[in-house]
Design a protein around this motif. Structure first.
Motif, PDB file in Angstrom:
ATOM      1  N   LEU A 206      60.620 -73.523   6.449  1.00  0.00           N
ATOM      2  CA  LEU A 206      60.565 -75.090   7.032  1.00  0.00           C
ATOM      3  C   LEU A 206      60.044 -75.496   8.418  1.00  0.00           C
ATOM      4  O   LEU A 206      59.783 -76.492   8.854  1.00  0.00           O
ATOM      5  N   PHE A 207      60.261 -74.694   9.332  1.00  0.00           N
ATOM      6  CA  PHE A 207      60.173 -75.231  10.984  1.00  0.00           C
ATOM      7  C   PHE A 207      58.947 -74.065  11.419  1.00  0.00           C
ATOM      8  O   PHE A 207      58.976 -74.164  12.742  1.00  0.00           O
TER       9      PHE A 207
ATOM     10  N   VAL B  78      56.746 -78.280  -4.501  1.00  0.00           N
ATOM     11  CA  VAL B  78      57.154 -77.185  -5.481  1.00  0.00           C
ATOM     12  C   VAL B  78      57.127 -76.232  -5.170  1.00  0.00           C
ATOM     13  O   VAL B  78      57.718 -74.796  -4.777  1.00  0.00           O
ATOM     14  N   ILE B  79      55.695 -75.702  -3.786  1.00  0.00           N
ATOM     15  CA  ILE B  79      55.651 -73.936  -4.037  1.00  0.00           C
ATOM     16  C   ILE B  79      56.497 -74.054  -2.377  1.00  0.00           C
ATOM     17  O   ILE B  79      57.406 -73.283  -1.714  1.00  0.00           O
TER      18      ILE B  79
ATOM     19  N   LYS C  53      50.840 -75.785  10.590  1.00  0.00           N
ATOM     20  CA  LYS C  53      51.523 -77.534  10.378  1.00  0.00           C
ATOM     21  C   LYS C  53      52.601 -76.274   8.926  1.00  0.00           C
ATOM     22  O   LYS C  53      52.733 -75.307   8.871  1.00  0.00           O
ATOM     23  N   THR C  54      53.668 -76.701   9.507  1.00  0.00           N
ATOM     24  CA  THR C  54      55.000 -76.591   9.185  1.00  0.00           C
ATOM     25  C   THR C  54      55.119 -76.575   7.937  1.00  0.00           C
ATOM     26  O   THR C  54      54.572 -77.750   7.330  1.00  0.00           O
ATOM     27  N   GLY C  55      56.215 -76.074   7.265  1.00  0.00           N
ATOM     28  CA  GLY C  55      56.826 -76.775   5.966  1.00  0.00           C
ATOM     29  C   GLY C  55      56.946 -77.746   5.729  1.00  0.00           C
ATOM     30  O   GLY C  55      57.405 -78.558   4.735  1.00  0.00           O
ATOM     31  N   LEU C  56      57.896 -78.150   6.732  1.00  0.00           N
ATOM     32  CA  LEU C  56      58.475 -79.686   6.758  1.00  0.00           C
ATOM     33  C   LEU C  56      57.225 -80.755   7.221  1.00  0.00           C
ATOM     34  O   LEU C  56      57.622 -81.480   6.149  1.00  0.00           O
ATOM     35  N   TRP C  57      56.128 -80.444   7.691  1.00  0.00           N
ATOM     36  CA  TRP C  57      55.547 -81.221   7.676  1.00  0.00           C
ATOM     37  C   TRP C  57      54.679 -81.745   5.894  1.00  0.00           C
ATOM     38  O   TRP C  57      54.657 -82.501   5.281  1.00  0.00           O
ATOM     39  N   LEU C  58      54.579 -80.557   5.364  1.00  0.00           N
ATOM     40  CA  LEU C  58      53.657 -80.547   4.071  1.00  0.00           C
ATOM     41  C   LEU C  58      54.845 -81.175   3.063  1.00  0.00           C
ATOM     42  O   LEU C  58      54.274 -81.752   1.927  1.00  0.00           O
ATOM     43  N   LEU C  59      56.223 -81.128   3.319  1.00  0.00           N
ATOM     44  CA  LEU C  59      56.666 -81.929   2.140  1.00  0.00           C
ATOM     45  C   LEU C  59      56.428 -83.321   2.774  1.00  0.00           C
ATOM     46  O   LEU C  59      56.782 -83.860   1.516  1.00  0.00           O
ATOM     47  N   GLY C  60      56.371 -83.133   3.602  1.00  0.00           N
ATOM     48  CA  GLY C  60      56.693 -85.360   3.862  1.00  0.00           C
ATOM     49  C   GLY C  60      54.954 -85.552   3.824  1.00  0.00           C
ATOM     50  O   GLY C  60      55.571 -86.716   2.778  1.00  0.00           O
ATOM     51  N   VAL C  61      54.308 -84.846   3.639  1.00  0.00           N
ATOM     52  CA  VAL C  61      53.085 -85.656   3.241  1.00  0.00           C
ATOM     53  C   VAL C  61      52.891 -85.092   1.677  1.00  0.00           C
ATOM     54  O   VAL C  61      52.653 -86.761   1.148  1.00  0.00           O
TER      55      VAL C  61
END
Length: 598
Positions: free
Chosen positions: A380-381, A367-368, A388-396
């Motif tokens: 995100l990039f 959510v953050i 770590k990128t925001g996109l990587w955190l979303l995937g994890v």
């Protein structure tokens, strides 16, 4: 003049079926029956499963292309990628170095072997195209079933039309559905009987096993099944429909029996050693194949590996005599959601609490990142959290949430494991005696989850079975050569007119009857099947092929079974969904009361 398309003649020339178009207005001339009826029926069934010539052609081409893609891509990744450069630059284009001189000789050797194998498979595919065209003609002209009609027609209807073709069998004037199915499942029926008698009980204790609660892991795999098909059945069968006479004579000749046992033991040993020699290469190929085939699905749906499926051993244990693969798959597909519901009833409350706690943090992290990305999409990039990128955190975070949700039970779930297990029995037809008085216990749950296992366990078993199957052959199945020979020789082979040698359990003879399951006679323990599989199989076959006329002794057995209530005397086919629901509910109650009383 008969104009029925089902009455048009069928010709046979050598080993290939030859069909000739005849005018509907001409009388059928004299013609020859199919020479190898087993092969013809197998191709007819495969044509039905594949849904027509177009699907068969497309499937064959795509399989060849998939095989080539896996090997060539692996060759490229191993030979032409500088992985040190790739990890330094993060650029695939800069790390590619196509230099044929750097490719090891061993890789060229194996690539050459694969090229030979691929060309062989392609020639084999082309060779079978004329036969598939002939089968399309048989369906279209003799059975009056087009490819469009084939998408929805029931197999029982295909069989009814097939046996209406005059003179299809040269040794029996009129076939029936049992004859057709006995030919199609000749070998499979022996395997079903072997599992029913425990000959293929190959399981090892797990780390959670104890004397009070033994836990076992089945190591029976596709590799082992394929090995049995290659080793045992060509040794037992002289041709597609005849068991070798020396196998049957060995029950009265100890010297011949000893000789056959030594030959089978030697055959298993040499095949096991050859498999052991090739196992590292096959293991590498299977690992890469599974990565390519399921990698994308696991990335998009992380819970895929945590889902459950029916193990290979359970499929052979649940399969009835004379049951075709698609019929078994239909039963298991219908049972799958009920089995998942049953497993969810035993979810650990502690694990659910921990999973809810962890999922809270994964959800908060997602959510953050999403909220901040709405404000500034560069998050995100760019480096956002410890490099770590925001996109990587979303995937994890998404993966963690999916895994945690698998441990959290549905709050609306009704906890009734006993009733749920009886619903499962309705489809699996499997209910060991040791289960019947304690269906709510963890002992039953533990045994059931060995059959309804995690999908990832199936993947690991199939991969490592390439390494373990040769050892199972040498050290477990090889010592059982005596039981295997005796199994075929003593009591499980019978010759049926118009069919040939088949497993006697699949003939539905009264000599294998069990009075506890409604049969009019009761055979000795070693002659009858376990858990009344013969009686259940006969009833299931009658339900699958309503037009099949039961023999007199089978009619008596069915009447006895229905009278005892173990199988429903209600109509097998009803017109409305409401009637089918009432029938199913009543059948379930009758089966439950019968098994609880025995």
């Amino acid at each position: 003049m008969d104009t029925n398309p089902l009455q048009k003649p069928l010709l046979r020339d050598g080993s290939q079926v030859v069909l000739e178009l005849q005018s509907f207005n001409e009388a059928p001339p004299l013609w020859h029956s199919v020479k190898d009826l087993d092969s013809f029926l197998a191709r007819a069934y495969k044509y039905y499963l594949s849904k027509g010539f177009t699907a068969i052609l497309l499937s064959g081409l795509l399989n060849l292309l998939t095989l080539a893609a896996v090997v060539l891509l692996t060759f490229f990744l191993v030979s032409f990628i500088d992985y040190g450069e790739l990890f330094d630059t993060n650029s695939i284009t800069e790390s590619v170095d196509v230099d044929l001189s750097r490719v090891p000789v061993v890789l060229w050797f194996f690539l050459g072997l694969f090229a030979i194998f691929w060309v062989y498979e392609f020639c084999r595919f082309v060779y079978y195209i004329p036969g598939q065209l002939e089968m399309r003609h048989f369906y279209n002209s003799k059975l009056n079933i087009s490819e469009r009609h084939l998408q929805t027609i029931e197999w029982s209807e295909v069989v009814d039309r097939m046996i209406a073709v005059p003179g299809l069998c040269h040794v029996k004037e009129q076939l029936n559905p049992l004859d057709v199915t006995n030919r199609l499942t000749r070998v499979e029926n022996y395997l079903v009987a072997m599992f029913n008698k425990g000959l293929f009980d190959v399981a090892v204790p797990t780390a959670l096993s104890s004397r009070r609660r033994p836990r076992h892991l089945s190591i029976f795999s596709k590799t082992l099944e394929w090995s049995v098909w290659i080793i045992v059945f060509p040794f037992v069968f002289r041709n597609s429909s005849t068991v070798r006479r020396e196998i049957l004579q060995s029950k009265d000749d100890p010297i011949l029996l000893h000789c056959l046992i030594d030959r089978l033991r030697s055959r298993i040993l040499w095949f096991g050693l050859l498999s052991l020699l090739l196992s590292p290469l096959v293991f590498i190929f299977l690992t890469i194949y599974y990565m390519f085939r399921y990698g994308e699905e696991v990335r998009n749906r992380p819970s895929f590996l945590g889902s459950r499926h029916w193990s290979l051993q359970s499929r052979w244990m649940f399969r009835e005599f004379n049951e075709l693969p698609h019929q078994l798959q239909t039963r298991l597909n219908e049972c799958h959601p009920i089995a998942e519901h049953y497993v969810s009833l035993y979810s650990s409350h502690i694990m659910a609490l921990v999973a809810r706690f962890i999922s809270f943090f994964f959800g908060a992290m997602c959510v953050i990142v999403v909220v901040l990305a709405v404000i500034d999409e560069d998050i995100l990039f760019s480096d956002f959290f410890f490099g770590k990128t925001g996109l990587w955190l979303l995937g994890v975070g998404g993966t963690g949430l999916a895994i945690c949700r698998g441990f959290i039970p549905d709050e609306k779930c009704v906890h009734d494991p006993e009733d749920t297990m009886w619903k499962i029995f309705r489809y699996t037809h499997y209910m060991p005696k040791r289960w019947r008085k304690c269906l709510y216990t963890y002992d039953v749950y533990d045994e059931f989850t060995e059959l309804f296992e995690y999908r990832v366990m199936g993947f690991l078993r199939e991969m490592f079975s390439v390494l373990t199957a040769p050892l199972v052959l040498i050290f477990i199945l090889r010592p059982r050569s005596h039981q295997l020979i005796s199994f075929f020789a003593k009591f499980t082979t019978v010759n049926v007119h118009g069919v040939g040698d088949i497993c006697s359990f699949a003939a539905f003879h009264n000599e294998h009857g069990n009075s506890k399951y409604g049969s009019s006679s009761s055979a000795s323990k070693d002659m009858r099947s376990k858990q009344g599989k013969v009686e259940k199989s006969m009833m299931h076959f009658k339900e699958s092929y309503p037009q099949w006329a039961l023999p007199d002794e089978a009619e008596l057995a069915v009447s006895a079974v229905q009278a005892q209530g173990s199988l429903s005397s209600l109509p097998l086919h009803t017109s409305s969904d409401e009637e089918r629901g009432r029938t199913a509910a009543s059948l379930l109650q009758l089966q439950q009361s019968f098994y609880e009383s025995h």
